[in-house]
Write an enzyme that holds these catalytic residues in place. Structure first.
Site, PDB file in Angstrom:
ATOM      1  N   HIS A 170      40.906  40.800  40.271  1.00 26.38           N
ATOM      2  CA  HIS A 170      41.417  42.107  40.685  1.00 26.38           C
ATOM      3  C   HIS A 170      42.250  41.926  41.957  1.00 26.38           C
ATOM      4  O   HIS A 170      42.031  40.979  42.729  1.00 26.38           O
ATOM      5  CB  HIS A 170      40.258  43.068  40.978  1.00 26.38           C
ATOM      6  N   CYS A 223      34.752  44.956  43.608  1.00 23.86           N
ATOM      7  CA  CYS A 223      35.663  44.883  44.757  1.00 23.86           C
ATOM      8  C   CYS A 223      35.094  45.589  45.977  1.00 23.86           C
ATOM      9  O   CYS A 223      35.235  45.101  47.096  1.00 23.86           O
ATOM     10  CB  CYS A 223      37.023  45.444  44.373  1.00 23.86           C
ATOM     11  N   CYS A 244      36.566  49.083  42.410  1.00 27.86           N
ATOM     12  CA  CYS A 244      35.425  49.120  41.501  1.00 27.86           C
ATOM     13  C   CYS A 244      34.187  48.588  42.239  1.00 27.86           C
ATOM     14  O   CYS A 244      34.260  48.216  43.410  1.00 27.86           O
ATOM     15  CB  CYS A 244      35.723  48.251  40.278  1.00 27.86           C
ATOM     16  N   GLU A 253      42.202  43.358  44.841  1.00 29.57           N
ATOM     17  CA  GLU A 253      41.473  43.312  46.116  1.00 29.57           C
ATOM     18  C   GLU A 253      40.866  41.932  46.369  1.00 29.57           C
ATOM     19  O   GLU A 253      40.902  41.419  47.482  1.00 29.57           O
ATOM     20  CB  GLU A 253      40.333  44.346  46.117  1.00 29.57           C
TER      21      GLU A 253
HETATM   22 ZN   LIG Z   1      37.899  45.719  41.260  1.00 33.63          ZN
END
Ligand SMILES: [Zn+2]
Length: 150
Positions: A51, A84, A81, A53
């Protein structure tokens, strides 16, 4: 300043868009300098942890040669999420600026709030809604295009 940095995060999200990834982008800022950048690369890297991040945190930690990003601010186009948000707390990031909420996965206040959990030893300042329209429309454009191409 927040708007300026969110534009940089959006620039990252656009890189994801152009490689057919869900367009989410993130940057990490320290002392006014961008020290980490990331965009979603889950498909291309075949990695569920790739992801925006996580990639931005890795780059920032490498840059300052420390795992603690205490006085750093992260700008991310979509609410992080659970994974993250957990990484952001573990990195001890001081401030988080979010473009738009994620009603399906957001763990910074929408579904759950890992950024200000009363039992965690690190809490951070979280702000929502910086360039919200741009951050959400890049996602809706992406998913519309995906549906139309099927
Ligand atoms: Zn994430």
């Amino acid at each position: 300043m927040d708007i300026l940095y969110m534009r940089e995060a959006l620039r990252e999200a656009k890189k994801a868009y152009s490689t057919y990834e869900v367009p989410v982008g993130a940057i990490v800022v320290y002392n006014g300098e961008i020290i980490g950048r990331g965009y979603n690369q889950r498909e291309i890297l075949k990695d569920p942890t790739a992801h925006a991040e996580i990639l931005a945190i890795k780059e920032a930690s490498k840059y300052i040669e420390a795992w603690r990003l205490l006085n750093c601010t992260m700008y991310v186009t979509l609410e992080p999420c659970a994974m993250c948000a957990g990484a952001i707390v573990n990195a001890r990031i001081g401030r988080l600026v979010i473009g738009t909420r994620d009603p399906k996965r957001g763990c910074c206040g929408t579904i759950e709030d890992l950024t200000n959990h009363p039992k965690f030893n690190h809490r951070l300042e979280v702000e929502f809604g910086v360039l919200e329209d741009e951050c959400s429309s890049i996602l809706s454009d992406f998913f519309r295009e995906l549906r139309e191409s099927k």
